[in-house]
Write a protein that holds these residues in place. Structure first.
Motif, short mmCIF file in Angstrom:
data_model
loop_
_atom_site.label_atom_id
_atom_site.label_comp_id
_atom_site.label_asym_id
_atom_site.label_seq_id
_atom_site.Cartn_x
_atom_site.Cartn_y
_atom_site.Cartn_z
N GLY A 207 -46.63 2.15 -6.99
CA GLY A 207 -45.98 1.15 -8.48
C GLY A 207 -45.52 -0.16 -8.36
O GLY A 207 -44.74 -0.51 -9.52
N VAL A 208 -46.61 -0.94 -7.25
CA VAL A 208 -45.92 -2.09 -7.85
C VAL A 208 -47.30 -3.05 -8.16
O VAL A 208 -48.28 -2.55 -7.66
CB VAL A 208 -45.96 -2.63 -6.48
CG1 VAL A 208 -45.20 -4.24 -5.77
CG2 VAL A 208 -44.74 -2.13 -5.44
N VAL A 209 -46.99 -3.42 -9.68
CA VAL A 209 -48.53 -4.05 -10.10
C VAL A 209 -47.69 -5.74 -9.59
O VAL A 209 -46.94 -6.34 -10.45
CB VAL A 209 -48.35 -3.81 -11.37
CG1 VAL A 209 -48.77 -4.61 -12.07
CG2 VAL A 209 -48.24 -2.51 -11.76
N ASP A 210 -48.62 -6.07 -8.83
CA ASP A 210 -49.09 -7.50 -8.20
C ASP A 210 -50.31 -8.53 -9.02
O ASP A 210 -51.02 -7.55 -9.54
CB ASP A 210 -48.66 -7.32 -6.76
CG ASP A 210 -48.63 -9.02 -6.29
OD1 ASP A 210 -48.69 -10.53 -7.26
OD2 ASP A 210 -47.85 -8.94 -4.95
N THR A 211 -50.08 -8.91 -9.87
CA THR A 211 -50.85 -9.85 -10.21
C THR A 211 -51.72 -10.10 -9.34
O THR A 211 -52.76 -10.55 -10.05
CB THR A 211 -50.47 -11.69 -10.72
OG1 THR A 211 -49.70 -12.17 -9.63
CG2 THR A 211 -49.43 -10.92 -12.64
N ARG A 212 -51.62 -10.40 -8.16
CA ARG A 212 -52.50 -10.51 -7.17
C ARG A 212 -53.48 -9.71 -6.87
O ARG A 212 -55.44 -9.73 -6.87
CB ARG A 212 -52.04 -11.14 -5.64
CG ARG A 212 -51.84 -12.01 -5.47
CD ARG A 212 -50.56 -12.40 -4.41
NE ARG A 212 -50.26 -11.73 -3.72
CZ ARG A 212 -49.43 -11.85 -3.45
NH1 ARG A 212 -49.73 -12.55 -1.73
NH2 ARG A 212 -48.17 -10.50 -2.82
N ASP A 213 -53.46 -8.19 -7.12
CA ASP A 213 -53.84 -7.53 -7.45
C ASP A 213 -54.74 -7.31 -8.56
O ASP A 213 -56.28 -6.59 -8.65
CB ASP A 213 -53.19 -5.72 -7.17
CG ASP A 213 -52.18 -5.64 -5.61
OD1 ASP A 213 -52.58 -6.65 -4.62
OD2 ASP A 213 -50.92 -5.35 -5.48
N VAL B 122 -42.73 19.89 -14.75
CA VAL B 122 -41.90 21.23 -14.53
C VAL B 122 -41.22 21.32 -13.00
O VAL B 122 -40.58 21.91 -13.82
CB VAL B 122 -43.53 21.82 -15.37
CG1 VAL B 122 -42.60 23.37 -15.25
CG2 VAL B 122 -43.88 21.69 -16.38
N ILE B 123 -42.34 20.79 -12.60
CA ILE B 123 -41.72 21.47 -10.54
C ILE B 123 -40.35 20.29 -10.46
O ILE B 123 -40.11 21.19 -10.30
CB ILE B 123 -43.24 21.36 -9.75
CG1 ILE B 123 -44.10 22.14 -10.21
CG2 ILE B 123 -42.23 21.81 -8.84
CD1 ILE B 123 -45.32 22.51 -9.40
N GLY B 124 -40.82 19.14 -10.57
CA GLY B 124 -39.80 17.83 -10.59
C GLY B 124 -39.97 17.00 -11.28
O GLY B 124 -40.46 16.73 -12.25
N ASP B 125 -38.85 15.79 -10.67
CA ASP B 125 -39.18 15.44 -11.54
C ASP B 125 -40.01 13.75 -11.03
O ASP B 125 -40.04 13.95 -9.62
CB ASP B 125 -37.02 14.21 -11.39
CG ASP B 125 -36.15 15.26 -12.05
OD1 ASP B 125 -36.48 15.80 -13.59
OD2 ASP B 125 -34.69 14.77 -11.38
N ILE B 126 -41.24 13.81 -11.95
CA ILE B 126 -41.82 12.39 -12.02
C ILE B 126 -41.18 11.61 -11.65
O ILE B 126 -40.42 11.09 -13.27
CB ILE B 126 -43.08 12.84 -11.66
CG1 ILE B 126 -42.92 12.50 -14.06
CG2 ILE B 126 -42.76 14.09 -11.57
CD1 ILE B 126 -43.84 12.89 -14.56
N ASP B 127 -41.83 10.04 -11.38
CA ASP B 127 -41.71 8.73 -11.56
C ASP B 127 -42.49 8.18 -12.21
O ASP B 127 -44.13 8.01 -11.63
CB ASP B 127 -41.74 8.00 -9.48
CG ASP B 127 -41.63 6.31 -10.30
OD1 ASP B 127 -41.09 6.07 -11.61
OD2 ASP B 127 -41.02 5.95 -9.05
N ALA B 128 -42.53 8.58 -13.84
CA ALA B 128 -43.53 7.72 -14.75
C ALA B 128 -44.38 6.31 -14.53
O ALA B 128 -45.87 7.00 -14.16
CB ALA B 128 -43.00 8.13 -16.19
N GLY B 129 -43.57 5.70 -13.93
CA GLY B 129 -44.21 3.98 -13.59
C GLY B 129 -45.02 4.59 -12.32
O GLY B 129 -46.31 4.09 -12.31
#
Lengths: 309, 240
Positions: free
Chosen positions: B209-215, B124-131
């Protein structure tokens, strides 16, 4: 389903807990497992129920080896462990439902069996209480109910009547007898009269080995070669009576129990009986024979003989 | 699978029956809410429509809460002897371990679900990065799962809950911070190994927000090893 145990052994470190025992239990039979503390009773039961792995030898239930089919066989076994461990913070009903579900019962059949178990074990007034709030006797009943909830063909009960009052003990014994008519029941206990009251067959084990196996009667016959009778003879002096008895060829030992009342215990020689001779003696001397009781060897004595040496 | 779920359900129920669940939820939401919205470098201070400050707080609060959740799971059963009753039912050691793991994980996930209003407020406050937010939650879940499996192993080693708690916390501390501190004091291959072992590196990269297979493989292997060792430790009753 029958239990067949062959050459079963188990070591704890260097100590042999169970040492090459072999026996069978058939359906419709209640087997009493006797032995002093640390004799290997619980260890054997833990191996039958699949809690402990088998050391050497084999346990087979219904023809299937516990080694291979252990997880499958658990469904056919109801087990009441020693000291009856329970989840004290769970209500009785929830606990029994949980146990039934774990044994793979459908929710419908769990409900049906639950009602029956609560009735059979007399838990109706306590069913909504937490197990921790129950007295020891009621906890024991919950323990029995959880062992039987899935209607197993085999029941393994480690000291099922500890902590119960005399009335409850009688009820539980009757219950076990009733169950023993169709199921295979193995129970261990320290209470010797209990074995006589509930078990068809007795197995005494000591230091991991079987030292006796048979019905209470056969054990008695094996243990007693000698007849023991208790006598009370009136109208005579004790010394006189003892002297007369000593002269009899069948009498082995004489023990005075109560000198005032002329009460004696007479042990005959192996294979012989002195009852008739004593009667004739009294008739001949004009003594009054007011008591003549043959004494059975008590199970306690057999137990003590076999397990202390 | 069926037995696993029955055990998980029972454990989850006993979390709520014994108040542990409520205490955890209140403390977790209290702490994370306070530091996310009211105090320190909170969202308004940062001035971005980002939940990074919440993820940073939760990273620490969950680290302390998971051992409290796992400490009783096996230790209590071993102490009271109920483990014998449980394992002689038609269940395998593995089903018991996995069921208990799932129960603790589900409770943590419930706690995380209760923070979804933060996301709504922020949107509501601002634009969020859903990912980014989704990844942040995934990171927290994976991290909790890793610590739960470590805690479960600690609980399987002892029948004293306090020992289990402290053991889980000290093993966790290595992954949480010590490996990273050590990595910065070494160079070359040692530093690289230590830095790979450090959980914070992997958590940060996911929560950014970085999905790395290593993680994912990293968290997956901690979970697997923890569960595997717990199962071994239960099975070990046969060896002594």
């Amino acid at each position: 389903m029958e239990i067949h145990i062959e050459n079963l052994s188990k070591n704890y470190g260097s100590q042999k807990a169970v040492d090459g025992i072999t026996f069978d239990v058939r359906p419709g039979e209640v087997l009493g497992f006797l032995g002093p503390n640390g004799a290997g009773k619980s260890t054997t039961m833990k191996m039958i129920t699949g809690y402990l792995s088998i050391g050497e030898g084999d346990v087979s239930v219904g023809g299937k080896s516990v080694r291979e089919y252990g997880d499958e066989l658990k469904r056919h076994i109801g087990y009441l462990p020693e000291n009856n461990p329970l989840y004290l913070d769970m209500p009785v009903i929830d606990y029994l439902e949980f146990c039934g579900a774990l044994q793979g019962m459908s929710p419908g059949s769990v409900q049906q069996r639950l009602k029956e178990m609560i009735r059979v074990c007399g838990l109706n007034a306590e069913k909504h209480k937490k197990i921790g709030e129950l007295s020891k006797g009621f906890r024991q009943r919950v323990g029995l109910a959880q062992a039987m909830i899935h209607d197993p063909e085999i029941l393994v009960l480690d000291e099922p009547t500890t902590g119960l009052d005399p009335n409850q003990i009688v009820e539980i014994r009757n219950l076990i007898r009733e169950l023993g008519k169709e199921k295979t029941v193995v129970l261990s206990t320290h209470i010797l009269p209990e074995v006589e009251a509930t078990c068809d067959r007795i197995l005494i084990i000591n230091k991991g080995k079987i030292v006796a196996n048979g019905t209470a009667d056969t054990l008695r016959k094996q243990a007693t070669g000698q007849e023991v009778i208790r006598l009370k003879i009136e109208d005579a002096r004790v010394e006189e009576v003892i002297e007369a008895l000593r002269k009899m060829p069948t009498v082995d030992t004489i023990e005075v129990i109560d000198k005032e009342r002329n009460r004696l215990e007479v042990q005959s020689r192996t294979g012989l009986s002195s009852t008739r001779e004593i009667f004739h003696l009294c008739v001949q001397k004009g003594w009054i024979l007011s008591e003549l009781t043959p004494l059975e060897t008590r199970l306690e004595d057999i137990f003590r003989n076999l397990t202390t040496n | 699978m069926h037995a696993t779920w029955i055990i998980a359900k029972k454990e989850l129920q006993s979390y709520f029956d014994s108040l542990i669940a409520y205490i955890l939820l209140v403390l977790f939401l209290g702490f994370s809410g306070f530091f996310t919205w009211l105090f320190g470098s909170d969202i308004f201070m940062v001035g971005q429509a980002s939940l990074q400050s919440f993820f940073g707080i939760a990273y620490w609060t969950l680290f302390f809460f998971t051992p409290a959740l796992t400490m009783r799971l096996l230790a209590e059963e071993k102490k009271s002897g109920t483990i014998e009753m449980l394992l002689t039912k038609a269940v395998t050691d593995r089903q018991v371990v996995v069921g208990k793991f799932l129960a603790a994980l589900l409770l943590v996930m419930v706690a995380l679900v209760f923070t979804f209003p933060y996301v709504i407020t922020l949107s509501v406050i601002g634009d969020i990065d859903a990912g980014e937010i989704l990844c942040g939650y995934a990171g927290l879940t994976l991290m909790s799962a890793a610590y739960i499996s470590i805690g479960l192993y600690a609980s399987s080693l002892t029948n004293n809950q306090i020992v289990a708690f402290l053991l889980a916390l000290s093993i966790g501390l290595f992954f949480h911070i010590i490996f990273e501190v050590l990595a910065s004091n070494f160079t070359g291959i040692t530093a690289q190994v230590l830095s790979t072992l450090s959980l914070s590196n992997h958590f940060e990269s996911i929560s950014r927000g970085v999905v790395d297979t290593r993680d994912v493989i990293y968290f997956g292997s901690i979970i697997f090893v923890g569960l595997f060792l717990s199962e071994m430790s239960l099975t070990k009753r046969n060896l002594n």
